[in-house]
Enzyme design. Structure first.
Site, short mmCIF file in Angstrom:
data_model
loop_
_atom_site.label_atom_id
_atom_site.label_comp_id
_atom_site.label_asym_id
_atom_site.label_seq_id
_atom_site.Cartn_x
_atom_site.Cartn_y
_atom_site.Cartn_z
N PHE A 196 0.86 -1.19 0.00
CA PHE A 196 0.00 0.00 0.00
C PHE A 196 0.90 1.24 0.00
CE2 PHE A 196 -2.31 3.38 2.20
CZ PHE A 196 -3.47 3.42 1.43
N GLY A 197 0.72 2.10 -1.00
CA GLY A 197 1.48 3.36 -1.08
C GLY A 197 0.56 4.53 -0.81
N TYR A 198 1.01 5.46 0.04
CA TYR A 198 0.17 6.62 0.39
C TYR A 198 0.90 7.94 0.19
CZ TYR A 198 3.15 6.21 4.45
OH TYR A 198 4.27 6.12 5.25
N GLY A 199 2.18 7.88 -0.20
CA GLY A 199 2.98 9.09 -0.40
C GLY A 199 3.58 9.05 -1.80
N SER A 200 4.91 9.17 -1.86
CA SER A 200 5.55 9.19 -3.18
C SER A 200 5.37 7.87 -3.93
CB SER A 200 7.03 9.52 -3.04
OG SER A 200 7.71 8.46 -2.40
N GLU B 84 13.24 3.61 0.88
CA GLU B 84 12.49 4.04 2.08
C GLU B 84 13.35 3.93 3.36
OE1 GLU B 84 9.35 5.30 1.78
OE2 GLU B 84 9.48 4.96 -0.38
#
Ligand code: SIN
Length: 191
Positions: free
Chosen positions: A24-28, A99
Site C-alpha cells: 500500500f502506497g500513500y505518499g511518493s 524508504e
C-alpha cells in the site's frame, strides 16, 4: 531506532514460497512508481492518517536542512486512501533502500475500491525514528518544504505531485491540501 532501516526491514517478513505481495502506497509511492508491479488498484487502509511529520535527509532534503515527507500516524476512525501494488518479493530489495530513512514495513489490511480486501505491507516511519519531526502548523511545514532540496529534487515537487495524485484518486486529504495552499500563498507573496 537507527536512521537507516535497510537491515531492520530485511528481518521483518519472510517471503519464502511467496510469489507476490500487496504493497500500500500513500505518499511518493503513489506517483513515483520506479519499480515493476503485477497489478495496481486504488485502495484504503483504516485507522491511519497521512501526515507530513517525517524528515527527509536523503531524498527531499539534506541532513543539514531536512525536507518533510509523509508518514502515517495511528488515528482511530481515520481512512487513508492510496494506491495498492501487487509486487514480486524481490521488489522490496529496491524499496527498502528507497524508504531507508526511518520507514519500516508493517502488515496491514487494505480494502480495494473495486471491492475485496487483501493483507499486505505498508512503509511507516514511526515516531521513534531519528528523522521523525512531528507536528507543526501547516504554514511552518509549507515554509520548510519551500526551502528544502535533496537528491530526488525539490521538496515542493513531492508535496505538489502528491496533492495532485490524491485529487486524481478522489481523496480529500485536508492535511495535505492545507499545506499545499499555504505553500502556494507563500510562493505567490514572494513574487
Ligand atoms: C509511501 O509512499 O507509501 C511511503 C512514503 C513515501 O515514500 O513518500
Amino acid at each position: 531506532m537507527a536512521a537507516n532501516t535497510i537491515d531492520h526491514n530485511r528481518t521483518r517478513q519472510n517471503f519464502e514460497g511467496i510469489d507476490s505481495v500487496w504493497l500500500f502506497g500513500y505518499g511518493s509511492l503513489i506517483y513515483k512508481v520506479d519499480f515493476p508491479f503485477l497489478e495496481q488498484k486504488p485502495a484504503t487502509i483504516r485507522g491511519w492518517a497521512r501526515r507530513f511529520w517525517q524528515g527527509s535527509h536523503d531524498h527531499r532534503g539534506t541532513p543539514e536542512a531536512p525536507g518533510r515527507v509523509v508518514t502515517l500516524i495511528e488515528q482511530p476512525g481515520a481512512v487513508c486512501k492510496g494506491m495498492a501494488f501487487r509486487v514480486a518479493p524481490s521488489v522490496f530489495e529496491h524499496l527498502d533502500v528507497r524508504e531507508k530513512n526511518g520507514y519500516l514495513r508493517f502488515s496491514t489490511t487494505m480494502t480495494f475500491d473495486d471491492g475485496g480486501q487483501a493483507e499486505g505491507l505498508v512503509y511507516i516511519a514511526t515516531e521513534d525514528n531519528e528523522a521523525f519531526l512531528g507536528e507543526a502548523p501547516p504554514a511552518d511545514i509549507a515554509r520548510q518544504i519551500a526551502q528544502a532540496l535533496g537528491p530526488s529534487g525539490p521538496n515542493t515537487d513531492y508535496l505538489l505531485r502528491l496533492a495532485e495524485s490524491l485529487r486524481e484518486l478522489g481523496d480529500q486529504c485536508d492535511h495535505t491540501f492545507a499545506i499545499e495552499s499555504c505553500l502556494k500563498e507563500q510562493l505567490s507573496s514572494e513574487r
